[in-house]
Each structure stands twice: as C-alpha cells, then as structure tokens.
Scaffold this active site. Structure first.
Site, short mmCIF file in Angstrom:
data_model
loop_
_atom_site.label_atom_id
_atom_site.label_comp_id
_atom_site.label_asym_id
_atom_site.label_seq_id
_atom_site.Cartn_x
_atom_site.Cartn_y
_atom_site.Cartn_z
N ARG A 128 61.21 43.85 51.12
CA ARG A 128 60.80 42.68 50.33
C ARG A 128 61.96 42.20 49.46
O ARG A 128 62.87 42.96 49.17
CB ARG A 128 59.69 43.08 49.34
CG ARG A 128 58.31 42.98 49.85
CD ARG A 128 57.39 43.37 48.69
NE ARG A 128 56.17 43.98 49.19
CZ ARG A 128 55.05 43.32 49.43
NH1 ARG A 128 54.98 42.04 49.16
NH2 ARG A 128 54.00 43.94 49.91
N ALA A 133 32.04 44.43 49.14
CA ALA A 133 31.82 44.64 47.70
C ALA A 133 32.54 45.89 47.22
O ALA A 133 31.98 46.75 46.56
CB ALA A 133 30.33 44.73 47.39
N ALA A 183 47.30 53.58 43.78
CA ALA A 183 48.70 53.63 43.36
C ALA A 183 49.02 54.94 42.65
O ALA A 183 50.06 55.56 42.90
CB ALA A 183 49.00 52.44 42.45
N VAL A 239 36.53 47.34 45.67
CA VAL A 239 37.30 47.08 44.46
C VAL A 239 37.92 45.68 44.46
O VAL A 239 37.78 44.91 43.51
CB VAL A 239 38.41 48.14 44.31
CG1 VAL A 239 39.00 48.09 42.93
CG2 VAL A 239 37.88 49.51 44.60
N LEU A 246 61.42 44.74 44.33
CA LEU A 246 60.89 46.11 44.41
C LEU A 246 59.44 46.14 43.92
O LEU A 246 58.95 45.18 43.33
CB LEU A 246 61.75 47.04 43.54
CG LEU A 246 63.22 47.17 43.97
CD1 LEU A 246 64.02 47.93 42.90
CD2 LEU A 246 63.32 47.90 45.31
N VAL A 275 29.08 41.41 58.65
CA VAL A 275 29.69 40.11 58.97
C VAL A 275 30.09 40.11 60.45
O VAL A 275 30.71 41.05 60.95
CB VAL A 275 30.90 39.85 58.05
CG1 VAL A 275 31.72 38.67 58.56
CG2 VAL A 275 30.42 39.59 56.62
N HIS A 324 36.12 57.33 14.30
CA HIS A 324 35.06 56.34 14.18
C HIS A 324 35.64 55.08 13.53
O HIS A 324 36.36 55.20 12.55
CB HIS A 324 33.93 56.89 13.31
CG HIS A 324 32.84 55.89 13.08
ND1 HIS A 324 31.94 55.56 14.07
CD2 HIS A 324 32.54 55.14 12.00
CE1 HIS A 324 31.10 54.66 13.60
NE2 HIS A 324 31.44 54.37 12.34
P1 NAI Z 1 37.22 49.04 49.73
O1 NAI Z 1 37.29 50.12 50.74
O2 NAI Z 1 37.22 49.34 48.28
O3 NAI Z 1 35.91 48.14 50.00
C1 NAI Z 1 35.65 47.53 51.25
C2 NAI Z 1 34.18 47.16 51.31
O4 NAI Z 1 33.96 46.35 52.46
C3 NAI Z 1 33.27 48.36 51.44
O5 NAI Z 1 32.28 48.26 50.45
C4 NAI Z 1 32.72 48.23 52.86
O6 NAI Z 1 31.44 48.78 52.99
C5 NAI Z 1 32.74 46.72 53.05
N1 NAI Z 1 32.73 46.29 54.46
C6 NAI Z 1 33.44 46.81 55.49
N2 NAI Z 1 33.16 46.14 56.64
C7 NAI Z 1 32.27 45.17 56.33
C8 NAI Z 1 31.58 44.14 57.09
N3 NAI Z 1 31.76 43.98 58.42
N4 NAI Z 1 30.73 43.31 56.46
C9 NAI Z 1 30.52 43.46 55.12
N5 NAI Z 1 31.13 44.41 54.37
C10 NAI Z 1 32.00 45.25 54.95
O7 NAI Z 1 38.43 48.05 50.14
P2 NAI Z 1 39.15 46.88 49.35
O8 NAI Z 1 38.32 46.39 48.22
O9 NAI Z 1 39.57 45.93 50.41
O10 NAI Z 1 40.40 47.60 48.73
C11 NAI Z 1 41.39 48.15 49.59
C12 NAI Z 1 42.04 49.36 48.97
O11 NAI Z 1 42.79 48.98 47.84
C13 NAI Z 1 41.02 50.38 48.52
O12 NAI Z 1 41.42 51.64 48.95
C14 NAI Z 1 41.03 50.27 47.03
O13 NAI Z 1 40.76 51.51 46.41
C15 NAI Z 1 42.44 49.78 46.74
N6 NAI Z 1 42.42 48.98 45.51
C16 NAI Z 1 42.28 49.61 44.33
C17 NAI Z 1 42.18 48.89 43.16
C18 NAI Z 1 41.96 49.61 41.88
O14 NAI Z 1 42.19 50.81 41.84
N7 NAI Z 1 41.50 48.95 40.83
C19 NAI Z 1 42.24 47.43 43.16
C20 NAI Z 1 42.33 46.87 44.46
C21 NAI Z 1 42.44 47.63 45.58
#
Ligand code: NAI
Length: 462
Positions: free
Chosen positions: A35, A177, A317, A179, A38, A233, A441
């Site tokens: 990229r 639904a 991360a 993260v 970094l 979906v 507190h």
């Molecule tokens: P995710 O694995 O958290 O959620 C994906 C969701 O999509 C699941 O609830 C799953 O059941 C649903 N799904 C899968 N196929 C589907 C379908 N055909 N129709 C409807 N729903 C379906 O993945 P996400 O949110 O894309 O994040 C990717 C990665 O990035 C994760 O490992 C996450 O932990 C990481 N991440 C972490 C963050 C944080 O720590 N705050 C912020 C953003 C991402």
C-alpha cells in the site's frame, strides 16, 4: 539485495508491531508493504477511520438528543460530509505517518511493494530478492462476499466503500449483523439513513453473550435500526443507482426483497494470501484457507512464521499484535506467549459492547458450574448524569473457586471498562478480588465492582 534476520510481510497491526518488536530485540528487520501507506486494513480502511466516523456521528447524536436536556440550547449542528471525511482522512494520515516514524526510530526498513516468497529464506519484491533468516507472514484478510452478491464499491459496498460514500444514502441495507455491520450501520443511521440489517442467525452478533445480544438489539432498535433476523440473503441486483436485496426467511422459506440506495456487505472476512506463493512452497493450510501454525506461530516450512488474520482465531487487530510480538520474541530466542483465553472483543457502537472470556452459553454447553454477578448502569451515578445508563455489567465466576471466567459489558465505555476484568483474569483473580478493590467515585468502573460484589454478598446500589 539486502540480508535481514527478519522480514515481516504486511504492515497492519500484526506486522508493524512484530517488526518493531523484532528490531527492539536486536534483529535486523524489514517490513514489506505494498500500500501507499503503512498500517494495513486497520489504520487505512478499518478500525481507525470507522472510529473517527463513529466519534463524529456520536457527537451529532448527543447534540440532537441530549444537549437541550442539559440546558445547551440552539440549533443542532448540520453535517458537512466533506469536512467529516477530511477529518477522518487526517486521523488516518496521523496514524499511518506515526508508524513510519516508529519504523525510522526503531530502524525497521520499509520495503515498498508486494512480496512473494520464492523459497524459504528469500522474499522477492518487484525485481529485488532479499534474504531473510526468518519470514513472518502478516498479510491480513480481505472481504468475504456472498454468492450472488458482487461488490462494486459504489452501490454494493464493503466496509472500505462504506467509509467513503459520496453522501448519506436514503436507504441502506446491511448484510450481516456482526461488528462491521452494526458499527457502520450506526454511523449512517445517525446521519439520517434508514438502515435495515439482514442477519442469517436468529440473534445479532452471533457468539456474543445472549443476554447482551438481546439488550444490544433492543437499544439499537430504539435508535431506529431495523433488523430482519433468520434471513439468508440470496442475492443483490443493481440497476442504475438502486439495489434490490433478496432474502429467504429460514423459518418458512418465504422470499422477500428490500430496496436500497446502498448495500453494505458485512458477512465476514477471509485470509489474504494472494501472490505469496504459498502453494509452491508447500505451506500447509486449513480447509478455510488459513495458514496452519504451531504454538510458536511456525508454519510447516522452517523459517516461515504466520500471525494475525491469516491464521486461525478471531480476526482482531489486538490478537494479531500480540501474536506479532510473541513471534518476534520466539525468533529472538525468548518465550513469546499469547493468552488466548483473555482476548477482549469490543464493538464501538453506542452503547459499546465489551466482552472477554467465557459466555454463559459456552459454560452451560460444557456443563460447568458458574455464578453470575450483574449490575445495571441505572444504578451508576456517573452514567445517569451522562445519559448513558442503558446496559449492564455481567461477571461470570466459577461457582466453587470464584475465579473469574468471563465478563460481558454493554454500556458507556464498555470497551475500556472490560480491561479491568482482563487484567484480573490474567492474574487469575476471583470476583472477590475485584469486589475488594477500591474504585473511585463517581466512575463507570464502579459498575464493574458492583457486578463483582453481586457475585458475592450483593451489589450495594442495585
Ligand atoms: P462478522 O463475522 O463479525 O459478522 C458477519 C455476520 O454476517 C454474522 O453475523 C453472520 O451470521 C452474518 N452472515 C453471514 N452470511 C450471511 C447471509 N448470507 N445473510 C445474512 N447474514 C449473513 O464479520 P464482519 O462484521 O464482516 O467483520 C469482519 C471481521 O472484522 C470480524 O472478524 C470482526 O471481528 C472484525 N472487525 C472487528 C471490529 C472490532 O473489533 N470492533 C470492527 C470491525 C471488524
């Protein structure tokens, strides 16, 4: 051609941290990054920019909903999307340049370009071949889309496109639904979009403590997010500037559609290993395309290590950072270690969700005896003053020994509060240890102590 002790491939949180630690331990180190800047996905198009947009839009929400109640009168701020994007880009710039500074300070060479490993001990970038006694693969992950759903980053977007939409869509459909879906769905809801989240499972944030997930869904619904659960979906059709999402409800197989201006695909990520040449090298992979490693992050090919999203475990991360440091320590002859039992997970919505360790559902399925201490933020003075009393802290401890097994927090600053419990767990603490610790507190942290008290003789303010 240059010769190194360690070449790290990828400069995301796993890679850059690993490179810095290796250099600190006296190893001649380089990091390859293709990229322009970094920091990998996290700093450029992930954790950091999404937090900027979450912060800005939360301020907007506060102005619209809570300022007047505190006697702060006047028109709510209007959104200058261009300026909000500029703010986000500035935050990204400060962070990515920060890594560049840290590389210089620690004498880590940045090799610019995309790496291939022609053989163990060698890393090819462009026409140059560099020698490396040890190679750490930290090439991260990429979006995993669905069959029938093509991402064009304009109408059907991944998180990358969603961070830089030209304007707030009127109608947004989020697939997944998890993260990403809930964080970015929240951003656009606060900006005025109608947001519908379609989720395959029957609950949001699968894997989360079920009570937290239920409360979380209710609170997000109160903010106006709509949910369709138990829905698979089937595909997304686009025409001109519109999209139509088709899904099937699992309970009766009925087919439905939703119209949208923008569809965010947030159905998970998959390891990114393109172009590394792993198949020719004979690097063993799992069925899910992850690089197989042993407990020291070594692959089956001597001298090649892998960490972060390309291996098994949560794609987080901070998990990658810890593995990166530990792998560098192993290479330096030290005892690198990661405690996989104490890796927090945080969702940066409002309220935040923070969790660590076992959920009740997990313990039940294992047949383990446990006790639960719960405390609502309604009983926390600071939270009440700050319009942040939605949610609770739940601490789970072993029924016999009182050792803390997990904690699940939904509420203000949950992502920070969870670390008190992480430290306690790292030290093998009991809930009584937390309960006996004096907490200042008035702070949100008192809710953690009260939950710990609730594991014993009872919370005071419940
Ligand atoms: P995710 O694995 O958290 O959620 C994906 C969701 O999509 C699941 O609830 C799953 O059941 C649903 N799904 C899968 N196929 C589907 C379908 N055909 N129709 C409807 N729903 C379906 O993945 P996400 O949110 O894309 O994040 C990717 C990665 O990035 C994760 O490992 C996450 O932990 C990481 N991440 C972490 C963050 C944080 O720590 N705050 C912020 C953003 C991402």
């Amino acid at each position: 051609m240059a010769s190194y002790d360690v070449i790290v491939i990828g400069s995301g949180p796993g890679g850059y941290v690993s490179a810095i630690r290796a250099a600190q331990l006296g190893l001649k180190t380089a990091c390859v990054e293709g990229r322009e800047t970094l920091g990998g996905t996290c700093l450029n198009v992930g954790c950091i920019p999404s937090k900027a947009l979450l912060h800005a839009t939360h301020q907007l929400h506060e102005a619209e909903h809570n300022f007047a109640k505190m006697g702060l009168k006047g028109k709510s701020p209007s959104v200058d999307w261009k300026q909000m994007q500029a703010y986000k880009d500035d935050v990204i710039g400060q962070n990515t340049k920060g890594i560049e500074f840290l590389f210089k300070k620690n004498k880590v060479d940045w090799i610019k370009g995309w790496a291939t490993i022609p053989e163990a001990g060698k890393v090819k970038v462009g026409d140059e071949v560099h020698e490396a006694k040890n190679i750490i693969i930290a090439s991260g992950s990429e979006v995993a889309t669905l069959p029938g759903v093509e991402i064009d980053e304009e109408i059907v977007v991944s998180s990358t496109g969603a961070l830089s939409l030209p304007k707030t869509p009127k109608k947004m459909v989020v697939i997944g639904a998890g993260v990403i879906g809930l964080e970015l769905g929240s951003v656009y809801k606060r900006l005025g979009a109608e947001v519908t989240v379609v989720e395959y499972m029957d609950a949001i944030t699968p894997g989360q403590d079920a009570e937290v997930a239920r409360t979380f869904q209710k609170l997000l619904q109160k903010q106006g997010l709509e949910f369709v659960l138990g829905a698979a979906v089937q595909g997304v059709e686009t025409s001109k500037s519109k999209a139509k999402v088709t899904y099937k409800l699992k309970k009766d197989d009925s087919e439905h559609t939703l119209d949208a201006d923008v569809v965010l695909v947030a159905t998970g990520r998959k390891p990114f290993t393109d172009g590394l040449g792993l198949a020719d090298l004979g690097v063993e992979m799992t069925e899910r395309g992850q690089i197989k490693t042993n407990a020291q992050w070594q692959t089956n090919v001597p001298g090649i290590y892998a960490i972060g999203d390309v291996i098994t475990g949560p794609m987080l991360a901070h998990k990658a950072e810890d593995e990166g440091m530990a792998a560098a320590e192993v290479i330096a002859g030290k005892h690198g270690h990661v405690n996989y039992g104490v890796i927090p997970g945080v969702i940066y919505t409002h309220p935040e969700v923070g969790s660590v360790g076992a959920t009740e559902e997990q313990l039940k399925s294992e047949g383990r005896a446990y006790k639960v201490g719960k405390f609502s933020f309604m009983g926390n003075g600071r939270a009440k003053a700050n319009f942040a009393a939605d949610g609770f802290v739940k601490i789970i401890a072993d029924k016999e020994t009182d050792r803390i097994l997990g904690a699940h927090i939904i509420g203000p600053m949950a992502g920070d509060l969870i670390h008190e419990v992480c430290v306690a767990m790292e030290f093998g603490a009991s809930s009584e240890d937390l309960a006996l610790t004096c907490h200042a507190h008035p702070t949100y942290s008192e809710a953690v102590r009260e939950a710990a008290l609730a594991c014993g003789d009872g919370a005071i303010h419940a």
